[in-house]
Design a protein around this motif. Sequence first.
Motif, PDB file in Angstrom:
ATOM      1  N   ILE A 128      36.293  48.868  77.464  1.00 56.75           N
ATOM      2  CA  ILE A 128      36.801  47.710  76.723  1.00 56.75           C
ATOM      3  C   ILE A 128      37.828  47.027  77.626  1.00 56.75           C
ATOM      4  O   ILE A 128      38.812  47.655  78.014  1.00 56.75           O
ATOM      5  CB  ILE A 128      37.511  48.158  75.438  1.00 56.75           C
ATOM      6  CG1 ILE A 128      36.585  48.990  74.547  1.00 56.75           C
ATOM      7  CG2 ILE A 128      38.073  46.966  74.685  1.00 56.75           C
ATOM      8  CD1 ILE A 128      37.328  49.741  73.453  1.00 56.75           C
ATOM      9  N   TRP A 169      43.779  46.478  70.770  1.00 54.06           N
ATOM     10  CA  TRP A 169      43.387  46.595  69.360  1.00 54.06           C
ATOM     11  C   TRP A 169      42.075  47.327  69.222  1.00 54.06           C
ATOM     12  O   TRP A 169      41.900  48.189  68.386  1.00 54.06           O
ATOM     13  CB  TRP A 169      43.250  45.198  68.756  1.00 54.06           C
ATOM     14  CG  TRP A 169      44.554  44.615  68.366  1.00 54.06           C
ATOM     15  CD1 TRP A 169      45.784  45.145  68.601  1.00 54.06           C
ATOM     16  CD2 TRP A 169      44.737  43.402  67.654  1.00 54.06           C
ATOM     17  NE1 TRP A 169      46.738  44.321  68.085  1.00 54.06           N
ATOM     18  CE2 TRP A 169      46.124  43.241  67.502  1.00 54.06           C
ATOM     19  CE3 TRP A 169      43.870  42.440  67.146  1.00 54.06           C
ATOM     20  CZ2 TRP A 169      46.670  42.157  66.841  1.00 54.06           C
ATOM     21  CZ3 TRP A 169      44.415  41.352  66.502  1.00 54.06           C
ATOM     22  CH2 TRP A 169      45.802  41.217  66.347  1.00 54.06           C
ATOM     23  N   GLN A 170      41.161  46.919  70.094  1.00 55.51           N
ATOM     24  CA  GLN A 170      39.840  47.523  69.993  1.00 55.51           C
ATOM     25  C   GLN A 170      39.908  49.008  70.293  1.00 55.51           C
ATOM     26  O   GLN A 170      39.191  49.810  69.701  1.00 55.51           O
ATOM     27  CB  GLN A 170      38.889  46.821  70.962  1.00 55.51           C
ATOM     28  CG  GLN A 170      37.469  46.862  70.459  1.00 55.51           C
ATOM     29  CD  GLN A 170      36.565  45.980  71.267  1.00 55.51           C
ATOM     30  OE1 GLN A 170      37.023  45.048  71.928  1.00 55.51           O
ATOM     31  NE2 GLN A 170      35.283  46.280  71.236  1.00 55.51           N
ATOM     32  N   LEU A 174      41.035  50.609  67.305  1.00 56.59           N
ATOM     33  CA  LEU A 174      39.918  50.591  66.349  1.00 56.59           C
ATOM     34  C   LEU A 174      38.937  51.722  66.659  1.00 56.59           C
ATOM     35  O   LEU A 174      38.498  52.450  65.760  1.00 56.59           O
ATOM     36  CB  LEU A 174      39.216  49.232  66.429  1.00 56.59           C
ATOM     37  CG  LEU A 174      38.023  49.030  65.514  1.00 56.59           C
ATOM     38  CD1 LEU A 174      38.444  49.074  64.055  1.00 56.59           C
ATOM     39  CD2 LEU A 174      37.335  47.700  65.806  1.00 56.59           C
ATOM     40  N   GLU A 175      38.607  51.851  67.943  1.00 61.91           N
ATOM     41  CA  GLU A 175      37.663  52.904  68.331  1.00 61.91           C
ATOM     42  C   GLU A 175      38.229  54.280  68.004  1.00 61.91           C
ATOM     43  O   GLU A 175      37.513  55.181  67.562  1.00 61.91           O
ATOM     44  CB  GLU A 175      37.341  52.807  69.821  1.00 61.91           C
ATOM     45  CG  GLU A 175      36.537  51.568  70.214  1.00 61.91           C
ATOM     46  CD  GLU A 175      35.178  51.506  69.528  1.00 61.91           C
ATOM     47  OE1 GLU A 175      34.623  52.574  69.202  1.00 61.91           O
ATOM     48  OE2 GLU A 175      34.676  50.390  69.306  1.00 61.91           O
ATOM     49  N   ARG A 185      41.127  37.075  64.313  1.00 62.11           N
ATOM     50  CA  ARG A 185      41.088  38.517  64.492  1.00 62.11           C
ATOM     51  C   ARG A 185      42.422  39.148  64.055  1.00 62.11           C
ATOM     52  O   ARG A 185      42.451  40.193  63.413  1.00 62.11           O
ATOM     53  CB  ARG A 185      40.828  38.813  65.969  1.00 62.11           C
ATOM     54  CG  ARG A 185      40.555  40.265  66.269  1.00 62.11           C
ATOM     55  CD  ARG A 185      40.505  40.460  67.767  1.00 62.11           C
ATOM     56  NE  ARG A 185      39.311  39.838  68.332  1.00 62.11           N
ATOM     57  CZ  ARG A 185      38.265  40.543  68.756  1.00 62.11           C
ATOM     58  NH1 ARG A 185      38.266  41.853  68.657  1.00 62.11           N
ATOM     59  NH2 ARG A 185      37.220  39.953  69.277  1.00 62.11           N
ATOM     60  N   ASN A 219      41.227  46.634  59.560  1.00 65.01           N
ATOM     61  CA  ASN A 219      40.850  47.581  60.607  1.00 65.01           C
ATOM     62  C   ASN A 219      41.822  48.745  60.681  1.00 65.01           C
ATOM     63  O   ASN A 219      41.794  49.523  61.620  1.00 65.01           O
ATOM     64  CB  ASN A 219      40.797  46.863  61.963  1.00 65.01           C
ATOM     65  CG  ASN A 219      39.505  46.080  62.106  1.00 65.01           C
ATOM     66  OD1 ASN A 219      38.466  46.514  61.635  1.00 65.01           O
ATOM     67  ND2 ASN A 219      39.580  44.921  62.715  1.00 65.01           N
ATOM     68  N   ASP A 233      32.577  40.249  63.998  1.00 64.25           N
ATOM     69  CA  ASP A 233      33.077  41.621  64.014  1.00 64.25           C
ATOM     70  C   ASP A 233      32.807  42.343  62.706  1.00 64.25           C
ATOM     71  O   ASP A 233      32.727  41.732  61.649  1.00 64.25           O
ATOM     72  CB  ASP A 233      34.582  41.636  64.266  1.00 64.25           C
ATOM     73  CG  ASP A 233      34.885  41.295  65.711  1.00 64.25           C
ATOM     74  OD1 ASP A 233      33.913  41.100  66.472  1.00 64.25           O
ATOM     75  OD2 ASP A 233      36.065  41.192  66.067  1.00 64.25           O
TER      76      ASP A 233
END
Lengths: 73, 386
Positions: free
Chosen positions: B111, B119-120, B123-124, B218, B225, B249
């Motif tokens: 990523i 953020w991602q 999230l993951e 987002r 999230n 998303d």
Amino acid sequence: MSEPSFQEALERLEAIVRELERTDVDLDRALALFEDGVRQLQVARGLLAKGDAQVKKVLQQADGTLATDDLDV
Amino acid sequence: MGGLTLFDAAVAPSDGALSVWQVTQRARQLVEAGFPRVWVRGEVTGFKAYRSGHWYFTLRDRRAQVRCVMWRSDNERVAGPLDEGLEVFAEAQPTVWEERGEFRLTVRQVIPTSVGGAWQLRLEQAKAALARDGLLDPARKRPLPRFPQRIALVTSFDGAALRDIVAVARRRWPAVELVVVPTRVQGETAEAELCVALGVVNRLDVDLVIVGRGGGSREDLWAFNSERVARAVAAVRAPTISAVGHETDVALTDLVADVRAPTPSAAAETAIPDREALAALVHGLARRLAAGLTGRVELGAQRLDRTGDRLSAVLGARVERARARVDAAEAALQALSPLRVLARGYAVARDPEGRVLRRVAQFLPDRPFRLTVADGDVPARVEDRT
């Protein structure tokens, strides 16, 4: 939520129709089924014809209890 | 790591020396057993995509570097080759490449840190935590009720989501009752407020819950999230629909809820049955109900017909309108005209308990009974059986 639900009325109606469509059903039973079926129909139609969706809001009070109130949307 | 050591005597050959391959193989086993999958932040350098489709590159920071491989099956999900100097988060399994005796990372996903990558990453990580607890298991998904009577809406008072859902409900099936449990859906307090609201839902008697909000950036949608919010959604007793207005998303709450809807309006369309379709269904059942009785009554009527002569005296008796057992259903009866057979002049005779009288012997002198004819019941009495 004690009033009969649409689901209950519909499921009862479906069961009634299935039984009534059998040829061996007794005439007394057929009339009773029919009358019950008509009642279920009235419930179902009544719910279908009901007016505006009710919208309420739920707020938690300071003491933790919940208060419900109508909401204008 | 029980028993797994580099210089296990059992594997040493007779001359006391290990082969090179034995050493690198053991090293790989040790590294993989002792070093679970990690997220690594680093800069890509020396990227090369081989014809096999596998990617080879190095991740580095100011102090160190490490060789990486990303297999084709994993890099197919990445938008394109990794640019020189790109900073990424890489989810990787540390290992040793036995043939080269080289420590390296097997990268499963990357990523970029620049486009909301941090953020991602969170999230993951949250997704992995939810998966470990089985909350993303498809077997957890519950079916939605066919005809919800009370639907809880967990959303904000002033958002478009609420107005959209109410509009759909009024159009599709106004008999439904909507209960709004208000919460902020963006900003610092949104996460905590959503959790509280979802807890409140469990104290309500509802048969479906829609949690969501209209579209936003987002950043605006971030509360959906949150791992805490996702867990609160998973803990809701009634079936849930997550509706976070975002075209591309998927929010964490979408993964945990029983059903994901792209927008609040779509959630309402999914949840609330369509009145017209239901009316058609009910109409079909009404017709079958009428046909079922008509068929059955016709059978009875034929029998009555055979004793018609004897009944003529009865039929000639004083006729008086009265409330019928079927009066309660009169409106519906007229709508259905189910007693068409009776309209042709047949009647059904019943004793005061409602049992159908089908034999002459059942008509006793002076014993009252009721005749159901096309437009109602009449009280009747046998005066003379001759």
